[in-house]
Design a protein around this motif. Structure first.
Motif, PDB file in Angstrom:
ATOM      1  N   ALA A  16       3.557  -5.998 -10.732  1.00  0.00           N
ATOM      2  CA  ALA A  16       4.740  -5.821 -11.581  1.00  0.00           C
ATOM      3  C   ALA A  16       4.702  -4.486 -12.322  1.00  0.00           C
ATOM      4  O   ALA A  16       5.740  -3.830 -12.500  1.00  0.00           O
ATOM      5  CB  ALA A  16       4.852  -6.975 -12.570  1.00  0.00           C
ATOM      6  N   ASP A  17       3.508  -4.075 -12.740  1.00  0.00           N
ATOM      7  CA  ASP A  17       3.414  -2.814 -13.478  1.00  0.00           C
ATOM      8  C   ASP A  17       3.463  -1.597 -12.566  1.00  0.00           C
ATOM      9  O   ASP A  17       3.422  -0.465 -13.036  1.00  0.00           O
ATOM     10  CB  ASP A  17       2.147  -2.794 -14.338  1.00  0.00           C
ATOM     11  CG  ASP A  17       0.872  -2.858 -13.521  1.00  0.00           C
ATOM     12  OD1 ASP A  17       0.947  -3.115 -12.297  1.00  0.00           O
ATOM     13  OD2 ASP A  17      -0.218  -2.654 -14.098  1.00  0.00           O
ATOM     14  N   ARG A  18       3.565  -1.822 -11.252  1.00  0.00           N
ATOM     15  CA  ARG A  18       3.749  -0.715 -10.297  1.00  0.00           C
ATOM     16  C   ARG A  18       5.190  -0.634  -9.814  1.00  0.00           C
ATOM     17  O   ARG A  18       5.491   0.047  -8.840  1.00  0.00           O
ATOM     18  CB  ARG A  18       2.826  -0.903  -9.083  1.00  0.00           C
ATOM     19  CG  ARG A  18       1.367  -1.200  -9.416  1.00  0.00           C
ATOM     20  CD  ARG A  18       0.634  -0.034  -9.997  1.00  0.00           C
ATOM     21  NE  ARG A  18      -0.798  -0.319 -10.116  1.00  0.00           N
ATOM     22  CZ  ARG A  18      -1.716  -0.019  -9.217  1.00  0.00           C
ATOM     23  NH1 ARG A  18      -1.358   0.608  -8.107  1.00  0.00           N
ATOM     24  NH2 ARG A  18      -2.984  -0.324  -9.404  1.00  0.00           N
ATOM     25  N   ASP A  19       6.075  -1.388 -10.470  1.00  0.00           N
ATOM     26  CA  ASP A  19       7.496  -1.418 -10.125  1.00  0.00           C
ATOM     27  C   ASP A  19       7.724  -1.997  -8.728  1.00  0.00           C
ATOM     28  O   ASP A  19       8.596  -1.535  -7.978  1.00  0.00           O
ATOM     29  CB  ASP A  19       8.130  -0.033 -10.241  1.00  0.00           C
ATOM     30  CG  ASP A  19       9.651  -0.103 -10.379  1.00  0.00           C
ATOM     31  OD1 ASP A  19      10.147  -1.152 -10.825  1.00  0.00           O
ATOM     32  OD2 ASP A  19      10.331   0.884 -10.024  1.00  0.00           O
ATOM     33  N   ILE A  20       6.933  -3.012  -8.403  1.00  0.00           N
ATOM     34  CA  ILE A  20       7.103  -3.729  -7.142  1.00  0.00           C
ATOM     35  C   ILE A  20       7.454  -5.176  -7.462  1.00  0.00           C
ATOM     36  O   ILE A  20       6.706  -5.852  -8.166  1.00  0.00           O
ATOM     37  CB  ILE A  20       5.831  -3.676  -6.276  1.00  0.00           C
ATOM     38  CG1 ILE A  20       5.513  -2.226  -5.895  1.00  0.00           C
ATOM     39  CG2 ILE A  20       5.997  -4.528  -5.020  1.00  0.00           C
ATOM     40  CD1 ILE A  20       4.170  -2.057  -5.190  1.00  0.00           C
ATOM     41  N   ALA A  53       0.828  -1.204   0.000  1.00  0.00           N
ATOM     42  CA  ALA A  53       0.000   0.000   0.000  1.00  0.00           C
ATOM     43  C   ALA A  53       0.867   1.260   0.000  1.00  0.00           C
ATOM     44  O   ALA A  53       0.533   2.253  -0.665  1.00  0.00           O
ATOM     45  CB  ALA A  53      -0.927   0.002   1.213  1.00  0.00           C
ATOM     46  N   TYR A  54       1.995   1.218   0.720  1.00  0.00           N
ATOM     47  CA  TYR A  54       2.913   2.360   0.701  1.00  0.00           C
ATOM     48  C   TYR A  54       3.677   2.406  -0.618  1.00  0.00           C
ATOM     49  O   TYR A  54       3.784   3.473  -1.255  1.00  0.00           O
ATOM     50  CB  TYR A  54       3.903   2.290   1.872  1.00  0.00           C
ATOM     51  CG  TYR A  54       4.934   3.393   1.791  1.00  0.00           C
ATOM     52  CD1 TYR A  54       4.652   4.665   2.268  1.00  0.00           C
ATOM     53  CD2 TYR A  54       6.162   3.179   1.164  1.00  0.00           C
ATOM     54  CE1 TYR A  54       5.572   5.698   2.144  1.00  0.00           C
ATOM     55  CE2 TYR A  54       7.088   4.203   1.038  1.00  0.00           C
ATOM     56  CZ  TYR A  54       6.779   5.461   1.530  1.00  0.00           C
ATOM     57  OH  TYR A  54       7.689   6.485   1.390  1.00  0.00           O
ATOM     58  N   MET A  55       4.202   1.285  -1.047  1.00  0.00           N
ATOM     59  CA  MET A  55       5.070   1.257  -2.232  1.00  0.00           C
ATOM     60  C   MET A  55       4.345   1.683  -3.506  1.00  0.00           C
ATOM     61  O   MET A  55       4.946   2.308  -4.390  1.00  0.00           O
ATOM     62  CB  MET A  55       5.662  -0.140  -2.405  1.00  0.00           C
ATOM     63  CG  MET A  55       6.679  -0.521  -1.358  1.00  0.00           C
ATOM     64  SD  MET A  55       7.228  -2.249  -1.542  1.00  0.00           S
ATOM     65  CE  MET A  55       8.448  -2.358  -0.228  1.00  0.00           C
ATOM     66  N   ILE A  56       3.069   1.368  -3.616  1.00  0.00           N
ATOM     67  CA  ILE A  56       2.294   1.730  -4.805  1.00  0.00           C
ATOM     68  C   ILE A  56       2.386   3.227  -5.085  1.00  0.00           C
ATOM     69  O   ILE A  56       2.525   3.653  -6.235  1.00  0.00           O
ATOM     70  CB  ILE A  56       0.815   1.311  -4.637  1.00  0.00           C
ATOM     71  CG1 ILE A  56       0.656  -0.192  -4.880  1.00  0.00           C
ATOM     72  CG2 ILE A  56      -0.089   2.077  -5.597  1.00  0.00           C
ATOM     73  CD1 ILE A  56      -0.744  -0.690  -4.624  1.00  0.00           C
ATOM     74  N   GLY A  69       7.391   2.322  -6.083  1.00  0.00           N
ATOM     75  CA  GLY A  69       7.664   0.888  -6.044  1.00  0.00           C
ATOM     76  C   GLY A  69       8.563   0.457  -4.908  1.00  0.00           C
ATOM     77  O   GLY A  69       8.832   1.203  -3.964  1.00  0.00           O
ATOM     78  N   GLY A  70       9.050  -0.774  -5.019  1.00  0.00           N
ATOM     79  CA  GLY A  70       9.902  -1.330  -3.980  1.00  0.00           C
ATOM     80  C   GLY A  70      10.102  -2.814  -4.212  1.00  0.00           C
ATOM     81  O   GLY A  70       9.698  -3.364  -5.242  1.00  0.00           O
ATOM     82  N   VAL A  71      10.717  -3.447  -3.242  1.00  0.00           N
ATOM     83  CA  VAL A  71      11.021  -4.878  -3.338  1.00  0.00           C
ATOM     84  C   VAL A  71      10.648  -5.562  -2.027  1.00  0.00           C
ATOM     85  O   VAL A  71      10.914  -5.032  -0.943  1.00  0.00           O
ATOM     86  CB  VAL A  71      12.511  -5.133  -3.630  1.00  0.00           C
ATOM     87  CG1 VAL A  71      12.743  -6.614  -3.934  1.00  0.00           C
ATOM     88  CG2 VAL A  71      13.009  -4.271  -4.768  1.00  0.00           C
ATOM     89  N   ILE A  72      10.059  -6.751  -2.149  1.00  0.00           N
ATOM     90  CA  ILE A  72       9.677  -7.549  -0.980  1.00  0.00           C
ATOM     91  C   ILE A  72      10.256  -8.949  -1.141  1.00  0.00           C
ATOM     92  O   ILE A  72      10.216  -9.523  -2.231  1.00  0.00           O
ATOM     93  CB  ILE A  72       8.143  -7.623  -0.842  1.00  0.00           C
ATOM     94  CG1 ILE A  72       7.558  -6.237  -0.556  1.00  0.00           C
ATOM     95  CG2 ILE A  72       7.750  -8.618   0.253  1.00  0.00           C
ATOM     96  CD1 ILE A  72       6.036  -6.184  -0.615  1.00  0.00           C
TER      97      ILE A  72
END
Length: 257
Positions: free
Chosen positions: A179-183, A131-134, A138-141
Motif C-alpha cells: 500500500a505504501d508503494r502506491d500499489i 516487481a515492475y510496479m514498485i 505503482g499500479g493496480v492488480i
C-alpha cells in the motif's frame, strides 16, 4: 464508463470467458492491452477481434504456471507498450479427479494441478507485476477468486476451494504489504457466470451445474462475463482509489444469504 485512455493493461486467460470480456472492456475504455492465454488460437483470435475494431492490443502466449513464461510476459508487455499500469490475473481451473469432488477421493495429481493453475499462477503473476510496479510509480492488480473461497460450494471440489482461498489471502497480504508503494490489489468472487469452463465436461453437464447453483443466487439469472469485467474495471479505476485488499462478490446476492 471509466476512461483508461493511456493506461497499459495486462490480462491473463484473455482467450475466453471472463478474461476475454475483461480484455475487451479495458480496450473499449481506451487502454492498450496485452492479452495472454495458454491457448494461442483463442487468445490470438480475441486479439484480432479487438484489433479489427481499432483497439491497440497484442497477444502473447504464456503458461501462467511457469515462471519463465510469466517473467517474459511482463517484460514483453513493458517493451511493447512502455509500461504496466494495471494487471488482471484471471487464470483458474476447477479441474478435479474423475471420481468426484469429495476430499477423500481427490487424487494428488488433481490437487496439485488445481493448486498450480488457480493459485501458483496468481502468485507468479503478482510477483513479476509487483516487481515492475514498485519501481515505476505503482499500479493496480485485480485477481479472480471464487465464492468457493468464501463459503461452502460442494460442486467446486476441495482443491479448487483451497486454491481460491489462497488467492484471497495473497490478495490481502499484497494489498497491505505494498500500500505504501502506491500499489492496490483487490479481487472479485464471481457468482454463476457461464463460461467455457462449464462446457469442459459437455454442455449438458455444464447446464446441470448451472441449474444446481442458480437457486443459491437471489437474483435468479446467470451473470454475464461482461458484468464481471465491469467490476474488475471499477476496482482498477481511479474511482476506487481507496479500495484495496477487498474481495468483491459479483454474485447476485449469494453471499448475502
Amino acid at each position: 464508463m471509466t476512461d483508461f485512455t493511456g493506461k497499459i493493461v495486462l490480462v491473463t486467460a484473455a482467450g475466453a470467458g471472463i478474461g476475454a470480456a475483461t480484455a475487451e472492456g479495458f480496450a473499449r475504455r481506451g487502454a492498450r492491452v496485452m492479452l495472454s492465454d495458454i491457448n494461442a488460437e483463442g487468445g490470438e483470435a480475441m486479439a484480432e477481434k479487438l484489433r479489427s475494431t481499432g483497439h491497440d492490443v497484442r497477444f502473447l502466449r504464456a503458461d501462467a504456471t511457469v515462471e519463465d513464461d510469466v517473467e517474459t510476459l511482463v517484460r514483453k508487455t513493458v517493451e511493447a507498450f512502455g509500461g504496466l499500469d494495471v494487471a488482471a490475473n484471471i487464470v483458474g481451473d476447477a479441474h478435479r479427479d474423475a471420481s468426484g469432488p469429495d476430499l477423500h477421493q481427490q487424487s494428488l495429481e488433481s490437487w496439485e494441478h488445481t493448486q498450480a493453475v488457480s493459485l501458483r499462477s496468481v502468485f507468479l503473476s503478482m510477483k513479476h507485476e509487483i516487481a515492475y510496479m514498485i519501481d515505476h510509480d505503482g499500479g493496480v492488480i485485480c485477481n479472480v477468486t471464487s465464492l468457493a473461497a468464501l463459503l461452502y460450494v460442494a460442486a467446486s471440489g476441495a482443491a479448487y476451494a483451497a486454491a481460491k482461498a489462497g488467492v484471497v489471502r495473497l490478495t490481502k497480504f499484497a494489498a497491505v504489504s505494498y500500500a505504501d508503494r502506491d500499489i492496490r490489489v483487490n479481487c472479485i468472487a464471481p457468482g454463476v457466470t457461464p463460461t467455457d469452463a462449464y462446457d469442459k465436461a459437455g454442455k449438458e453437464m455444464g447446464q446441470m451445474v448451472i441449474d444446481h447453483l442458480l437457486p443459491f443466487q437471489p437474483i435468479k439469472r446467470t451473470i454475464a462475463t461482461s458484468e464481471q469485467a465491469d467490476a474488475i474495471a471499477w476496482l482498477c479505476s481511479d474511482e476506487a482509489a481507496m479500495v484495496t485488499g477487498h474481495v468483491l462478490p459479483v454474485d447476485g446476492g449469494w453471499t448475502a444469504r
